[in-house]
Design a protein around this motif. Sequence first.
Motif, PDB file in Angstrom:
ATOM      1  N   VAL A  11       0.863  -1.183   0.000  1.00  0.00           N
ATOM      2  CA  VAL A  11       0.000   0.000   0.000  1.00  0.00           C
ATOM      3  C   VAL A  11       0.895   1.227   0.000  1.00  0.00           C
ATOM      4  O   VAL A  11       1.861   1.299   0.752  1.00  0.00           O
ATOM      5  CB  VAL A  11      -0.909   0.010   1.251  1.00  0.00           C
ATOM      6  CG1 VAL A  11      -1.717   1.297   1.291  1.00  0.00           C
ATOM      7  CG2 VAL A  11      -1.825  -1.209   1.232  1.00  0.00           C
ATOM      8  N   ALA A  12       0.624   2.170  -0.899  1.00  0.00           N
ATOM      9  CA  ALA A  12       1.416   3.408  -0.954  1.00  0.00           C
ATOM     10  C   ALA A  12       0.442   4.556  -1.154  1.00  0.00           C
ATOM     11  O   ALA A  12      -0.154   4.679  -2.230  1.00  0.00           O
ATOM     12  CB  ALA A  12       2.411   3.334  -2.104  1.00  0.00           C
ATOM     13  N   SER A  13       0.251   5.366  -0.125  1.00  0.00           N
ATOM     14  CA  SER A  13      -0.743   6.438  -0.279  1.00  0.00           C
ATOM     15  C   SER A  13      -0.157   7.568  -1.120  1.00  0.00           C
ATOM     16  O   SER A  13      -0.847   8.152  -1.948  1.00  0.00           O
ATOM     17  CB  SER A  13      -1.183   6.943   1.092  1.00  0.00           C
ATOM     18  OG  SER A  13      -0.036   7.088   1.912  1.00  0.00           O
ATOM     19  N   ARG A  14       1.138   7.844  -0.962  1.00  0.00           N
ATOM     20  CA  ARG A  14       1.720   8.905  -1.803  1.00  0.00           C
ATOM     21  C   ARG A  14       2.489   8.200  -2.913  1.00  0.00           C
ATOM     22  O   ARG A  14       3.465   7.504  -2.664  1.00  0.00           O
ATOM     23  CB  ARG A  14       2.636   9.802  -0.982  1.00  0.00           C
ATOM     24  CG  ARG A  14       1.825  10.804  -0.154  1.00  0.00           C
ATOM     25  CD  ARG A  14       2.659  11.778   0.663  1.00  0.00           C
ATOM     26  NE  ARG A  14       3.782  12.321  -0.087  1.00  0.00           N
ATOM     27  CZ  ARG A  14       5.025  12.355   0.409  1.00  0.00           C
ATOM     28  NH1 ARG A  14       5.261  11.832   1.600  1.00  0.00           N
ATOM     29  NH2 ARG A  14       6.002  12.864  -0.273  1.00  0.00           N
ATOM     30  N   LYS A  15       1.954   8.357  -4.145  1.00  0.00           N
ATOM     31  CA  LYS A  15       2.554   7.638  -5.283  1.00  0.00           C
ATOM     32  C   LYS A  15       2.170   8.390  -6.554  1.00  0.00           C
ATOM     33  O   LYS A  15       1.379   9.329  -6.530  1.00  0.00           O
ATOM     34  CB  LYS A  15       2.006   6.214  -5.357  1.00  0.00           C
ATOM     35  CG  LYS A  15       0.496   6.128  -5.494  1.00  0.00           C
ATOM     36  CD  LYS A  15      -0.046   4.748  -5.242  1.00  0.00           C
ATOM     37  CE  LYS A  15      -1.546   4.792  -5.157  1.00  0.00           C
ATOM     38  NZ  LYS A  15      -2.113   3.484  -4.703  1.00  0.00           N
ATOM     39  N   ASP A  16       2.707   7.920  -7.661  1.00  0.00           N
ATOM     40  CA  ASP A  16       2.385   8.505  -8.960  1.00  0.00           C
ATOM     41  C   ASP A  16       0.859   8.455  -9.126  1.00  0.00           C
ATOM     42  O   ASP A  16       0.228   7.420  -8.916  1.00  0.00           O
ATOM     43  CB  ASP A  16       3.080   7.684 -10.056  1.00  0.00           C
ATOM     44  CG  ASP A  16       2.915   8.324 -11.430  1.00  0.00           C
ATOM     45  OD1 ASP A  16       1.739   8.500 -11.845  1.00  0.00           O
ATOM     46  OD2 ASP A  16       3.917   8.666 -12.059  1.00  0.00           O
ATOM     47  N   SER A  17       0.284   9.543  -9.530  1.00  0.00           N
ATOM     48  CA  SER A  17      -1.188   9.605  -9.596  1.00  0.00           C
ATOM     49  C   SER A  17      -1.761   8.536 -10.522  1.00  0.00           C
ATOM     50  O   SER A  17      -2.865   8.026 -10.306  1.00  0.00           O
ATOM     51  CB  SER A  17      -1.607  10.988 -10.111  1.00  0.00           C
ATOM     52  OG  SER A  17      -1.037  11.183 -11.393  1.00  0.00           O
ATOM     53  N   LEU A  18      -0.991   8.133 -11.530  1.00  0.00           N
ATOM     54  CA  LEU A  18      -1.507   7.124 -12.469  1.00  0.00           C
ATOM     55  C   LEU A  18      -1.616   5.750 -11.815  1.00  0.00           C
ATOM     56  O   LEU A  18      -2.243   4.840 -12.359  1.00  0.00           O
ATOM     57  CB  LEU A  18      -0.610   7.048 -13.713  1.00  0.00           C
ATOM     58  CG  LEU A  18      -0.586   8.317 -14.586  1.00  0.00           C
ATOM     59  CD1 LEU A  18       0.362   8.132 -15.752  1.00  0.00           C
ATOM     60  CD2 LEU A  18      -1.985   8.664 -15.075  1.00  0.00           C
ATOM     61  N   LEU A  19      -1.013   5.594 -10.628  1.00  0.00           N
ATOM     62  CA  LEU A  19      -1.112   4.306  -9.915  1.00  0.00           C
ATOM     63  C   LEU A  19      -2.338   4.272  -9.006  1.00  0.00           C
ATOM     64  O   LEU A  19      -2.603   3.272  -8.335  1.00  0.00           O
ATOM     65  CB  LEU A  19       0.148   4.060  -9.086  1.00  0.00           C
ATOM     66  CG  LEU A  19       1.371   3.578  -9.864  1.00  0.00           C
ATOM     67  CD1 LEU A  19       2.609   3.586  -8.972  1.00  0.00           C
ATOM     68  CD2 LEU A  19       1.137   2.175 -10.412  1.00  0.00           C
TER      69      LEU A  19
END
Lengths: 90, 96
Positions: A11-19
């Motif tokens: 889980v990654a809340s801050r990530k590339d928006s396309l993900l």
Amino acid sequence: MQMARVIGDVVASRKDSLLTAVPLLLIQPIGADGQSVGHALVAVDSVGAGAGETVFFVRGKEASFPFHPVDVPTDAGIVGIVDHWHVAAV
Amino acid sequence: MTLGRVVGQVVSTQKRPQFAGATLLLVQPVHPDGTPRGATLLAVDSVGAGVGERVLVVIEGRAASEALGRRAAPVDAAIIGIVDTVTLSDQTSGAA
């Protein structure tokens, strides 16, 4: 492609928006004998795989194709769930 | 391309639509003399290869997708030939 076992998820809340809303599963590649091969990696999932299942995944740009037209930034994508496989004694 | 030997087959019903009807074969890459090299991989088969046969595998998405005959398929390996003989400069390995 290669077979792999789903061993967890990421889980990654801050990530590339396309993900956004793209499942990230932790997978361990396995050989035809079911033994682990190489390192675990994170793959995007487009077939609804769950922990413990055996899947097969594709590497490279093709891993983003299931999410077309969204150009998901990934290099590994689960593209099928293995029902069973058999190896011939050669 | 890579030389390999077909060692098995995978059955999968829940998969991306481009795989519908495609045969998924487990291939063990091999050195020219037939000894195993590295991990087994999974390739779509476009030439009707059978288990135990020596095959030619292309390991690259666009080429594999073209061999499968479906545009933009999420594949990265395809069997594109069944090998009869491999000739090394000093001897021929025609072993099955």
